[in-house]
Design a protein around this motif. Sequence first.
Motif, PDB file in Angstrom:
ATOM      1  N   SER A   1      -4.144   3.809   3.721  1.00  0.00           N
ATOM      2  CA  SER A   1      -4.879   2.934   4.671  1.00  0.00           C
ATOM      3  C   SER A   1      -6.478   3.214   4.134  1.00  0.00           C
ATOM      4  CB  SER A   1      -4.623   3.271   6.032  1.00  0.00           C
ATOM      5  OG  SER A   1      -5.051   4.702   6.327  1.00  0.00           O
ATOM      6  N   TYR A   2      -7.118   1.997   4.055  1.00  0.00           N
ATOM      7  CA  TYR A   2      -8.542   2.027   3.717  1.00  0.00           C
ATOM      8  C   TYR A   2      -9.305   0.870   3.997  1.00  0.00           C
ATOM      9  CZ  TYR A   2      -6.045  -0.642   0.280  1.00  0.00           C
ATOM     10  OH  TYR A   2      -5.239  -1.559  -0.276  1.00  0.00           O
TER      11      TYR A   2
ATOM     12  N   ASP B   1       0.779  -1.333  -0.134  1.00  0.00           N
ATOM     13  CA  ASP B   1       0.043   0.125   0.005  1.00  0.00           C
ATOM     14  C   ASP B   1       0.887   1.292   0.136  1.00  0.00           C
ATOM     15  OD1 ASP B   1      -2.439  -1.275   0.173  1.00  0.00           O
ATOM     16  OD2 ASP B   1      -2.451  -1.676   2.022  1.00  0.00           O
TER      17      ASP B   1
ATOM     18  N   GLU C   1       1.985   5.977   2.096  1.00  0.00           N
ATOM     19  CA  GLU C   1       1.562   4.709   2.582  1.00  0.00           C
ATOM     20  C   GLU C   1      -0.193   5.096   2.655  1.00  0.00           C
ATOM     21  OE1 GLU C   1       1.465   1.727   6.509  1.00  0.00           O
ATOM     22  OE2 GLU C   1       3.629   2.242   5.400  1.00  0.00           O
TER      23      GLU C   1
END
Length: 349
Positions: free
Chosen positions: A133-134, A90, A131
Motif C-alpha cells: 500500500s502506498y 499490488d 500486498e
Amino acid sequence: MKVSDFNFNLPEHLIAQSPLKDRTKSRLMIVDSEVNDIVHSTFEQIVNCFKPGDCLVLNDTRVLPARLYGIKEDTGAKIEVLLLKEEGNDRWKTLVKPAKRIKTGTVITFGNDQLKGTCVNEGNQGEREIEFSYSGTFYEILDQLGEMPLPPYIREQLHDRERYQTVFSKNIGSVAAPTAGLHFTEELMKKIEEKGVHIAYITLHVGLGTFRPVSAETIEEHKMHDEYYQLSKGTANLLNQVRQEGGRIIGVGTTSTRTIESVAQKHPDGFVESSGWTDIFIYPGYEFKGIDGLVTNFHLPQSTLIMLVSAMAGKELILKAYDEAVRSEYRFFSFGDAMLILEGSSQQQ
C-alpha cells in the motif's frame, strides 16, 4: 545425469566484484564446438566472429531496484525483502530475510512510511506473498527506496546502478541482469550492424531461479521456476528471414537462448509472435531448434547455466574451457568475462 558432474574448482579471487570501466574490455574465450578449439581474445573483437546475415538476439529486460530494507511494524525488527514476481493488485511474490519473523498478517514499513507491505501468504524457502500500500506510483517509490539486487557473491557496493543494466535495457521486470549483454556498448553494436549482422530483441524477465541452487542429486529431478517472456512479431519475422537466408541465430545470454528455444519448441515450422511463461530446462542431450550459437558469461559450478552451455558445446569441452579459464585467471560471474560458443568461430579471427 548427476549434478556433481558439472562441478569445478573456482578460486574465490576470480569472482568479479565490480564491472570494468569499459564494458568491451573484458576478455573473451571463443569456443569452437565444431573442431573443439579454444581461442583467447577480447570482447571488442567479437565482431570478427560474425558473418553478414547472422543475427544476435538480445534480451531487453530492465532490472528492478528490487531489494527493499524495511522494519517489522510491531517489533522494529529489520527485514529484507526481495521482489520476485508481480502477481497483480499490488501483490508480489518475494523472498524475505529472516523469513521466520514474517507470518500472514505481518506488516512491514519501508522508508518514512512511504511504502507498507502486508504478508498475505507464506511459501517455502523464504517465499512470502506481500500486498503493498502506498500513495503515488509504485515504481517511482521503488526507484527511491530500492537497491539493485546484486547476487550474493558480489560483496562490493555498486556505485552506478546503470552498470547492472544493459545499454539496451527497456522493459522493466527482472530481478537480475541478463549479464552476457553487459559487455555491449552502443558503439560496438553499431560496428556489428555495419558488418551486416542483424540485431533482434526479445524480453525475458529473470526471476527466482537465478537465486536458487540446484539441490537435487540428478539433473532430471530439478524443476526450473517459470519466467515471463515476449517475442514480438517483428523479431519473429526477422528470425524467419535469417533462417531462410542461411544466417546463424546467436543468443546473447542464456535468457535469450531459453526464450528462442521455448518458442521454437512450440512452433517448429517458424517463429511467431509469442508471450507467456517458460520453465524450459536445457542440459546435455537437448537438441537446439532455434539457436546456432551463444554469447555467455562464466557460470557457477553445478548451476543450470553451466548445464545449458554444456548442452551447446558438450560437457567435456565446456569443463576443459572452464579449467583453462581458471588457469588463465578469467573473471567469473555477473561482472566477469565472456565466452562465445559458435561453430567455425575461431576461423573468423
